[in-house]
Motif scaffolding. Sequence first.
Motif, mmCIF file in Angstrom:
data_model
loop_
_atom_site.group_PDB
_atom_site.id
_atom_site.type_symbol
_atom_site.label_atom_id
_atom_site.label_comp_id
_atom_site.label_asym_id
_atom_site.label_seq_id
_atom_site.Cartn_x
_atom_site.Cartn_y
_atom_site.Cartn_z
ATOM 1 N N MET A 1 0.846 -1.197 0.000
ATOM 2 C CA MET A 1 0.000 0.000 0.000
ATOM 3 C C MET A 1 0.880 1.245 0.000
ATOM 4 S SD MET A 1 -2.916 1.067 2.735
ATOM 5 C CE MET A 1 -3.765 -0.487 2.446
ATOM 6 N N THR A 2 0.631 2.124 -0.900
ATOM 7 C CA THR A 2 1.429 3.334 -1.019
ATOM 8 C C THR A 2 1.008 4.361 0.013
ATOM 9 O OG1 THR A 2 1.609 2.961 -3.393
ATOM 10 C CG2 THR A 2 2.156 5.164 -2.579
ATOM 11 N N ALA A 3 1.975 4.924 0.727
ATOM 12 C CA ALA A 3 1.660 5.936 1.729
ATOM 13 C C ALA A 3 1.280 7.236 1.044
ATOM 14 C CB ALA A 3 2.864 6.161 2.654
ATOM 15 N N THR A 4 0.319 7.950 1.634
ATOM 16 C CA THR A 4 -0.132 9.218 1.095
ATOM 17 C C THR A 4 0.463 10.349 1.911
ATOM 18 O OG1 THR A 4 -2.202 8.170 0.482
ATOM 19 C CG2 THR A 4 -2.154 10.574 0.484
ATOM 20 N N ILE A 5 1.021 11.344 1.249
ATOM 21 C CA ILE A 5 1.613 12.484 1.933
ATOM 22 C C ILE A 5 0.621 13.635 1.863
ATOM 23 C CG2 ILE A 5 3.516 14.124 1.974
ATOM 24 C CD1 ILE A 5 5.248 12.004 0.668
ATOM 25 N N PHE A 6 0.223 14.152 3.021
ATOM 26 C CA PHE A 6 -0.736 15.246 3.086
ATOM 27 C C PHE A 6 -0.049 16.512 3.578
ATOM 28 C CE2 PHE A 6 -3.327 11.429 3.881
ATOM 29 C CZ PHE A 6 -4.210 11.547 2.831
ATOM 30 N N ARG A 7 -0.554 17.644 3.144
ATOM 31 C CA ARG A 7 -0.067 18.912 3.654
ATOM 32 C C ARG A 7 -0.559 19.090 5.089
ATOM 33 N NH1 ARG A 7 -1.800 20.283 -1.554
ATOM 34 N NH2 ARG A 7 -3.753 21.121 -0.769
ATOM 35 N N PRO A 8 0.157 19.881 5.890
ATOM 36 C CA PRO A 8 -0.262 20.096 7.273
ATOM 37 C C PRO A 8 -1.692 20.616 7.330
ATOM 38 C CG PRO A 8 1.938 20.970 6.913
ATOM 39 C CD PRO A 8 1.410 20.586 5.569
ATOM 40 N N ALA A 9 -2.472 20.130 8.282
ATOM 41 C CA ALA A 9 -3.871 20.525 8.407
ATOM 42 C C ALA A 9 -4.106 21.174 9.758
ATOM 43 C CB ALA A 9 -4.761 19.304 8.254
ATOM 44 N N THR A 10 -5.239 21.837 9.888
ATOM 45 C CA THR A 10 -5.639 22.419 11.162
ATOM 46 C C THR A 10 -6.366 21.360 11.963
ATOM 47 O OG1 THR A 10 -5.917 24.576 10.097
ATOM 48 C CG2 THR A 10 -6.926 24.270 12.261
ATOM 49 N N PRO A 11 -5.745 20.817 13.006
ATOM 50 C CA PRO A 11 -6.359 19.718 13.763
ATOM 51 C C PRO A 11 -7.736 20.064 14.315
ATOM 52 C CG PRO A 11 -4.054 19.954 14.353
ATOM 53 C CD PRO A 11 -4.393 21.142 13.510
ATOM 54 N N THR A 12 -7.918 21.295 14.775
ATOM 55 C CA THR A 12 -9.209 21.672 15.353
ATOM 56 C C THR A 12 -10.327 21.575 14.327
ATOM 57 O OG1 THR A 12 -8.135 23.170 16.914
ATOM 58 C CG2 THR A 12 -10.483 23.518 16.500
ATOM 59 N N ARG A 13 -10.065 22.025 13.113
ATOM 60 C CA ARG A 13 -11.085 21.988 12.070
ATOM 61 C C ARG A 13 -11.408 20.556 11.661
ATOM 62 N NH1 ARG A 13 -9.410 27.168 8.218
ATOM 63 N NH2 ARG A 13 -9.504 28.701 9.902
ATOM 64 N N LEU A 14 -10.395 19.745 11.566
ATOM 65 C CA LEU A 14 -10.634 18.343 11.236
ATOM 66 C C LEU A 14 -11.367 17.635 12.370
ATOM 67 C CD1 LEU A 14 -7.272 17.404 9.493
ATOM 68 C CD2 LEU A 14 -9.521 17.650 8.424
ATOM 69 N N THR A 15 -11.105 18.040 13.597
ATOM 70 C CA THR A 15 -11.828 17.470 14.731
ATOM 71 C C THR A 15 -13.314 17.798 14.628
ATOM 72 O OG1 THR A 15 -9.903 17.613 16.183
ATOM 73 C CG2 THR A 15 -12.057 17.460 17.244
ATOM 74 N N CYS A 16 -13.637 19.016 14.206
ATOM 75 C CA CYS A 16 -15.043 19.403 14.021
ATOM 76 C C CYS A 16 -15.712 18.474 13.016
ATOM 77 C CB CYS A 16 -15.128 20.846 13.541
ATOM 78 S SG CYS A 16 -14.714 22.072 14.790
ATOM 79 N N LEU A 17 -15.033 18.199 11.910
ATOM 80 C CA LEU A 17 -15.597 17.324 10.895
ATOM 81 C C LEU A 17 -15.707 15.892 11.402
ATOM 82 C CD1 LEU A 17 -16.655 17.044 8.039
ATOM 83 C CD2 LEU A 17 -14.292 16.762 7.238
ATOM 84 N N ALA A 18 -14.729 15.464 12.187
ATOM 85 C CA ALA A 18 -14.759 14.102 12.731
ATOM 86 C C ALA A 18 -15.899 13.914 13.725
ATOM 87 C CB ALA A 18 -13.419 13.784 13.407
ATOM 88 N N VAL A 19 -16.268 14.989 14.420
ATOM 89 C CA VAL A 19 -17.311 14.914 15.449
ATOM 90 C C VAL A 19 -18.711 15.052 14.862
ATOM 91 C CG1 VAL A 19 -18.269 16.178 17.429
ATOM 92 C CG2 VAL A 19 -15.823 15.679 17.329
ATOM 93 N N ALA A 20 -18.833 15.728 13.731
ATOM 94 C CA ALA A 20 -20.147 16.087 13.184
ATOM 95 C C ALA A 20 -21.057 14.884 12.980
ATOM 96 C CB ALA A 20 -19.976 16.842 11.863
ATOM 97 N N ALA A 21 -20.594 13.868 12.291
ATOM 98 C CA ALA A 21 -21.440 12.709 11.991
ATOM 99 C C ALA A 21 -21.810 11.904 13.235
ATOM 100 C CB ALA A 21 -20.767 11.809 10.948
ATOM 101 N N PRO A 22 -20.849 11.559 14.127
ATOM 102 C CA PRO A 22 -21.253 10.845 15.340
ATOM 103 C C PRO A 22 -22.253 11.616 16.184
ATOM 104 C CG PRO A 22 -18.882 10.673 15.025
ATOM 105 C CD PRO A 22 -19.385 11.675 14.023
ATOM 106 N N LEU A 23 -22.091 12.937 16.255
ATOM 107 C CA LEU A 23 -23.035 13.760 17.021
ATOM 108 C C LEU A 23 -24.430 13.684 16.409
ATOM 109 C CD1 LEU A 23 -23.727 15.964 19.124
ATOM 110 C CD2 LEU A 23 -23.027 17.660 17.402
#
Length: 206
Positions: A1-23
């Motif tokens: 499996m090829t590793a994917t390299i991502f640009r630095p992200a804003t953890p807080t914003r991604l946390t909001c998206l991660a929480v939205a669906a479970p909530l």
Amino acid sequence: MTATIFRPATPTRLTCLAVAAPLWTTVSLAQAAGREGFDLTRHPLSALSNGSLGWLQIANFVIAGMLTVFGATGLRQALPGRWAPRLVLVNGIGMVAAGIFSMDPADGFPSGTPAGMPHTMSWHSYGHMAAGGIAFLALIAACYVLGRHFARTGNRRDAIISSLAGTALLLGDAWAMTGGEAGSLTLAVGVILAMLWVSVVAARLR
């Protein structure tokens, strides 16, 4: 499996998206199980916006939608492509609008509502249907775009999961729109699977 390299992200914003669906899922299913007269095989989760406790589902839509909108900006920083974040953003805006424009009482819910669908719909019910349709289409497309992204990076497992999540919502929505038996249930399953998958992707990108 090829590793994917991502640009630095804003953890807080991604946390909001991660929480939205479970909530959204937790609040919706808790109400579906506890509110008198609600039957998930007959009533869409959007119907929970009606009745004395309807404000809970309205707030659920608006808050989860705002979290999704905010989280989409973090997804834009984390992924090399532009379309997935844009589609997630549209999905979030659609959720907020679906909360503001609630659907009409119908088919025995809330308790005391006549059986069957109303002969006419209010303007806000039309608004809810339009907002929901846009949100569903954007979410389906986002899942397919994510699937293509994962396929390009060699992540076959996540590419398959992304495509399956989008297809689950596509088929669930189509079945509900055609009046299929337990259509509201198949729609709910599709929506929840697709939303949760986007949340999983956001949590991983953190």
